[in-house]
Design a protein around this motif. Sequence first.
Motif, short mmCIF file in Angstrom:
data_model
loop_
_atom_site.label_atom_id
_atom_site.label_comp_id
_atom_site.label_asym_id
_atom_site.label_seq_id
_atom_site.Cartn_x
_atom_site.Cartn_y
_atom_site.Cartn_z
N GLN A 62 -12.83 -15.43 -41.88
CA GLN A 62 -11.47 -15.76 -41.46
C GLN A 62 -11.10 -17.22 -41.71
O GLN A 62 -9.91 -17.57 -41.67
N ARG A 80 -9.33 -12.94 -38.25
CA ARG A 80 -8.42 -12.76 -39.38
C ARG A 80 -7.43 -13.90 -39.45
O ARG A 80 -6.99 -14.43 -38.43
N LEU A 82 -3.74 -14.90 -41.65
CA LEU A 82 -2.66 -14.42 -42.52
C LEU A 82 -1.80 -15.59 -42.97
O LEU A 82 -1.73 -16.62 -42.30
N ARG A 91 -0.97 -13.24 -47.88
CA ARG A 91 -2.40 -13.30 -48.11
C ARG A 91 -3.11 -13.07 -46.79
O ARG A 91 -2.59 -13.39 -45.72
N ALA A 92 -4.32 -12.52 -46.87
CA ALA A 92 -5.11 -12.27 -45.67
C ALA A 92 -6.58 -12.46 -45.98
O ALA A 92 -7.05 -12.17 -47.08
N THR A 93 -7.31 -12.97 -45.00
CA THR A 93 -8.76 -13.08 -45.11
C THR A 93 -9.38 -12.81 -43.75
O THR A 93 -8.76 -13.07 -42.72
N ARG A 96 -11.97 -6.68 -42.25
CA ARG A 96 -11.24 -5.65 -43.00
C ARG A 96 -11.41 -4.25 -42.43
O ARG A 96 -10.77 -3.31 -42.91
N ASN A 101 -5.94 -6.20 -43.22
CA ASN A 101 -5.77 -7.16 -44.31
C ASN A 101 -5.04 -6.56 -45.51
O ASN A 101 -4.86 -7.24 -46.52
N ALA A 114 -0.47 -11.89 -36.33
CA ALA A 114 -1.79 -11.26 -36.36
C ALA A 114 -2.21 -10.83 -34.97
O ALA A 114 -2.37 -11.66 -34.07
N SER A 119 -1.82 -6.24 -38.32
CA SER A 119 -1.02 -7.34 -38.86
C SER A 119 0.43 -6.89 -38.97
O SER A 119 0.71 -5.73 -39.29
#
Length: 267
Positions: A62, A80, A82, A91-93, A96, A101, A114, A119
């Motif tokens: 994240q 997470r 966003l 974008r997301a990290t 998952r 994401n 988030a 999301s």
Amino acid sequence: MDGSVLTAGALGAEELRTTEWSGIVAVAAGNVHTARNTGRSHTVGLRKDGTVLATGWNNAGQCDVHDWSDVVSIAAGWRRTLAVLADGSARATGRRNEGANAVEDWSELVAVAAGDWHSVGLRGDGTVLAVGSTRRGQCEVAGWRDVSAIAAGYLHTAALITDGRVVAVGDRSVGVLDVPAWRDVTALSAGSRHTVAVVAGGRVLAAGDNSHGQCDVDQWRDVVAVAAGSAHTLGLCSDGTVLAAGSDDDDDDGQCTTTGWQLAPAQ
């Protein structure tokens, strides 16, 4: 504003290591399931040049945002991060597992939120998108229109309508959706199990779990913005001071220790 970041919480916690940050125009704090957050949270900062910084718990990636650019808005949830890019994409990290994401196809965005396992995205036309876990209906936002702001909690989603009303979907068990009577709302935030709003004139409303006193905001005045965490609530006053309510005992890391903060008053 000088672009630096103030933090409150457990001394030495990695998510508080922002003293070297500069040029910050927005921050977001990752949420957690319970009031205890030491070692289980992360902090994200958006710099004025569109790059992003992150520090704290990174077990799911994240905090892997070092290569992001052209970012105009950020949000942080449980494991997470966003972002909205200048072209309206997302974008997301991070985690998952629940599909939260899966935002690659989103477009025309102006904001993201988030939750713990979902999301939410706000488009320029006032419609809302959502992905991830919807076991309590927290992603059932397809029919929303004329939305101006969004917020996502543990198992719920809330939105501010342009006429000052608030709508919400998701878990009803703690009263977090008891917002239909709210009017003249100007700002909105969602904690894990509570929802908070500023109304015209600077008063604050709250609904949901109050087991830690996080909804004890009815005496607040001259508030221009609010932020809700796992079990606490912060309010920014027009004079730049910060109010806090909720969990703040020795076991809960001092996240309400904001006395003495003096932020740039909101314009």
